[in-house]
Structure formats: structure tokens, C-alpha cells
Design a protein around this motif. Structure first.
Motif, short mmCIF file in Angstrom:
data_model
loop_
_atom_site.label_atom_id
_atom_site.label_comp_id
_atom_site.label_asym_id
_atom_site.label_seq_id
_atom_site.Cartn_x
_atom_site.Cartn_y
_atom_site.Cartn_z
N GLU A 186 8.51 -12.97 6.03
CA GLU A 186 8.90 -14.38 6.14
C GLU A 186 8.69 -15.15 4.84
O GLU A 186 9.03 -16.33 4.76
CB GLU A 186 8.14 -15.03 7.30
N GLY A 187 8.11 -14.51 3.83
CA GLY A 187 8.06 -15.10 2.50
C GLY A 187 7.02 -16.17 2.26
O GLY A 187 7.08 -16.89 1.26
N ILE A 188 6.04 -16.29 3.15
CA ILE A 188 4.98 -17.27 2.94
C ILE A 188 4.00 -16.76 1.88
O ILE A 188 3.71 -15.57 1.80
CB ILE A 188 4.23 -17.54 4.26
N THR A 189 3.50 -17.68 1.07
CA THR A 189 2.45 -17.36 0.10
C THR A 189 1.11 -17.75 0.71
O THR A 189 0.95 -18.88 1.19
CB THR A 189 2.66 -18.13 -1.22
N ILE A 190 0.17 -16.82 0.71
CA ILE A 190 -1.15 -17.08 1.30
C ILE A 190 -2.22 -16.93 0.22
O ILE A 190 -2.23 -15.95 -0.52
CB ILE A 190 -1.44 -16.12 2.46
N ILE A 191 -3.09 -17.93 0.15
CA ILE A 191 -4.24 -17.88 -0.75
C ILE A 191 -5.48 -18.02 0.11
O ILE A 191 -5.67 -19.06 0.77
CB ILE A 191 -4.18 -18.99 -1.82
N ALA A 192 -6.29 -16.97 0.15
CA ALA A 192 -7.43 -16.94 1.07
C ALA A 192 -8.70 -16.53 0.33
O ALA A 192 -8.65 -15.97 -0.75
CB ALA A 192 -7.14 -15.97 2.21
N THR A 193 -9.83 -16.82 0.97
CA THR A 193 -11.12 -16.42 0.41
C THR A 193 -11.86 -15.55 1.43
O THR A 193 -11.59 -15.58 2.63
CB THR A 193 -12.00 -17.63 0.06
N THR A 194 -12.80 -14.78 0.92
CA THR A 194 -13.61 -13.92 1.78
C THR A 194 -14.89 -13.52 1.06
O THR A 194 -14.96 -13.58 -0.18
CB THR A 194 -12.84 -12.64 2.18
N GLN A 195 -15.88 -13.12 1.84
CA GLN A 195 -17.07 -12.47 1.29
C GLN A 195 -17.07 -10.98 1.64
O GLN A 195 -18.01 -10.26 1.30
CB GLN A 195 -18.34 -13.13 1.83
N ASN A 196 -16.00 -10.55 2.32
CA ASN A 196 -15.91 -9.15 2.76
C ASN A 196 -14.50 -8.63 2.52
O ASN A 196 -13.72 -8.43 3.45
CB ASN A 196 -16.25 -9.06 4.26
N LYS A 197 -14.17 -8.40 1.27
CA LYS A 197 -12.80 -8.02 0.92
C LYS A 197 -12.37 -6.69 1.54
O LYS A 197 -11.18 -6.46 1.75
CB LYS A 197 -12.62 -7.97 -0.59
N GLU A 198 -13.35 -5.83 1.85
CA GLU A 198 -13.00 -4.53 2.43
C GLU A 198 -12.35 -4.67 3.81
O GLU A 198 -11.65 -3.77 4.27
CB GLU A 198 -14.24 -3.63 2.53
N PHE A 199 -12.55 -5.82 4.48
CA PHE A 199 -11.92 -6.05 5.77
C PHE A 199 -10.40 -6.22 5.64
O PHE A 199 -9.67 -6.05 6.61
CB PHE A 199 -12.47 -7.32 6.43
N PHE A 200 -9.95 -6.57 4.43
CA PHE A 200 -8.55 -6.97 4.27
C PHE A 200 -7.81 -6.15 3.22
O PHE A 200 -6.84 -6.61 2.64
CB PHE A 200 -8.49 -8.46 3.91
N ASN A 201 -8.28 -4.93 2.99
CA ASN A 201 -7.64 -4.06 2.00
C ASN A 201 -6.17 -3.79 2.31
O ASN A 201 -5.35 -3.62 1.40
CB ASN A 201 -8.39 -2.72 1.90
N ASN A 202 -5.82 -3.74 3.58
CA ASN A 202 -4.46 -3.39 3.97
C ASN A 202 -3.49 -4.56 3.95
O ASN A 202 -2.28 -4.36 4.08
CB ASN A 202 -4.46 -2.77 5.38
#
Length: 225
Positions: A186-202
Motif C-alpha cells: 500500500e506504499g505507506i512509509t513507517i518510521i518506528a522505534t524499539t528497544q528490541n529490534k530482533e522482534f521486527f527483523n522480518n
């Protein structure tokens, strides 16, 4: 090469003459999920506050679609962006359904708000609380509903502070699938933060480490740095 949606040049934010955010040059390109990873007080939330035009006390230049962020009308700009914050002020008198409608309608071009709400409720599976009052929800339910409302509003840019906040691993996996589709289909740009980047590797397109207000590394799926 396509122009970035955001350009950051010589960004500095200081407090009591101490630089707590300092980014010389950085670009955010469209249809990607940029994940900023860092410890507490590393500058992640401050960066989102600045990019979302919720904090304008910085030095340097930020451009959104080649226009200076400082010169853009805040109301018009925030029609293009949505921000899921860590601290959520509960709309005391709204039900889940009326809250969804208020957020979705602020960005939707078409008038089929009910259809949009029905779709996001089905995808994120919370029909059972649709008629509940927002003030009666648990922190986890509030976070899930707030995420749903802002995702469904279909902004150009979606900011999410601390992606994993109040969510179980099952919900994190479900959210990752939803965000992946929003970015890649859908072409949305997402800018997010985390303290656990391994949760979102995929799901992350670009992983950015930030430490003491400075970017220390940038890794993308297509170009490891």
C-alpha cells in the motif's frame, strides 16, 4: 533516483547546552519501514516528536517532500502523517467505534468510513470490544485500538513510538504482518522505534541504531552497511 520523503541535514537539539540529538545527514525513502533501535533516552522519541512536528525547538533543516518542515502548516502537515505515541491520552467519552471513526475520518479521502473500520477490526480481531468505552480498556487494548485507528487512516507517513509497547509476542507477530503489507503493498512509509529490534527483523526495511542522540549504524535488507 527518487527523492526521499524526508531529508535531515545538520539536525541538533540541545538542552542546557548539551546536545541530546545530533544527526548530520539522513534520508527516509518512501514505502519502507525505518526502525530506530536504541536504549532508553537515546533520542528515539525526540526524533519522532521532531519529525511529526510536535517539537520544533531544533536547529538545522528537515525537509518533507522537498519542503522545509518549519515552513509547513502544522494542521495541513498532520493530515499526511499519524503518530502512535507511547503516552496515550484516553478519550474519556468515546467508545472504541467512535474513536476509530474520529481518527480514520481525519485522513480518509473517500466517505466509506464504516467499511474501513470493519476491515481493520476484522484484521486486528477486536470486534468484541467495539462498543466498549475507551476509558474501560486495559493498556494493551488501548494500544491495539490506537494502532488500528492510525493504521486504518492511511497516512503518507505513520510514526510509531516503541512498537512492542504493551503487546504480547502473538500481537507483535500479527502487527508485523499488517505493517509489512502496508509498506510493501500500500506504499505507506513507517518510521518506528524499539528497544528490541530482533522482534521486527522480518518487517523492517532499514534498521538504524541510535545511541546518545547519534546514528551509529544503518542496515538495510538490500544494502548492508
Amino acid at each position: 533516483m527518487k527523492k526521499p520523503i524526508f531529508e535531515i541535514k545538520n539536525l541538533v537539539f540541545n538542552n542546557n547546552n548539551i546536545n541530546i540529538l545530533s544527526i548530520k545527514k539522513f534520508e527516509v525513502h518512501r514505502s519502507a519501514l525505518y526502525l530506530f533501535n536504541g536504549n532508553m533516552a537515546s533520542g528515539k522519541t525526540l526524533l519522532l516528536d521532531i519529525l511529526s512536528k510536535n517539537n520544533m525547538k531544533y536547529k538545522g533543516d528537515i525537509f518533507f517532500e522537498s519542503n522545509s518542515l518549519k515552513s509547513l502548516n502544522k494542521y495541513q502537515y498532520q493530515l499526511n502523517v499519524k503518530y502512535v505515541k507511547q503516552i496515550f491520552k484516553v478519550p474519556y467519552f468515546k467508545t472504541v467505534k467512535s474513536y476509530l471513526a474520529s481518527i480514520v475520518s481525519s485522513n480518509k479521502i473517500d466517505s466509506n468510513i464504516d467499511k474501513t473500520i470493519k476491515e481493520i477490526v476484522k484484521i486486528m480481531d477486536f470486534k468484541y470490544i467495539l462498543d466498549s468505552r475507551m476509558r474501560d480498556l486495559t493498556p494493551s487494548q488501548l494500544r491495539w485500538v490506537d494502532l488500528a485507528a492510525n493504521i486504518a487512516s492511511f497516512p503518507k507517513v505513520l510514526f510509531i513510538d516503541e512498537l512492542e509497547l504493551h503487546l504480547s509476542m502473538n500481537k507483535i507477530k500479527s502487527l508485523s504482518k499488517i505493517l509489512y503489507r502496508k509498506v510493501n503493498y500500500e506504499g505507506i512509509t513507517i518510521i518506528a522505534t524499539t528497544q528490541n529490534k530482533e522482534f521486527f527483523n522480518n518487517v523492517s526495511s532499514v534498521s538504524v541504531n541510535i545511541n546518545h542522540g547519534r546514528i551509529t549504524s544503518v542496515r538495510s535488507k538490500s544494502n548492508k552497511k
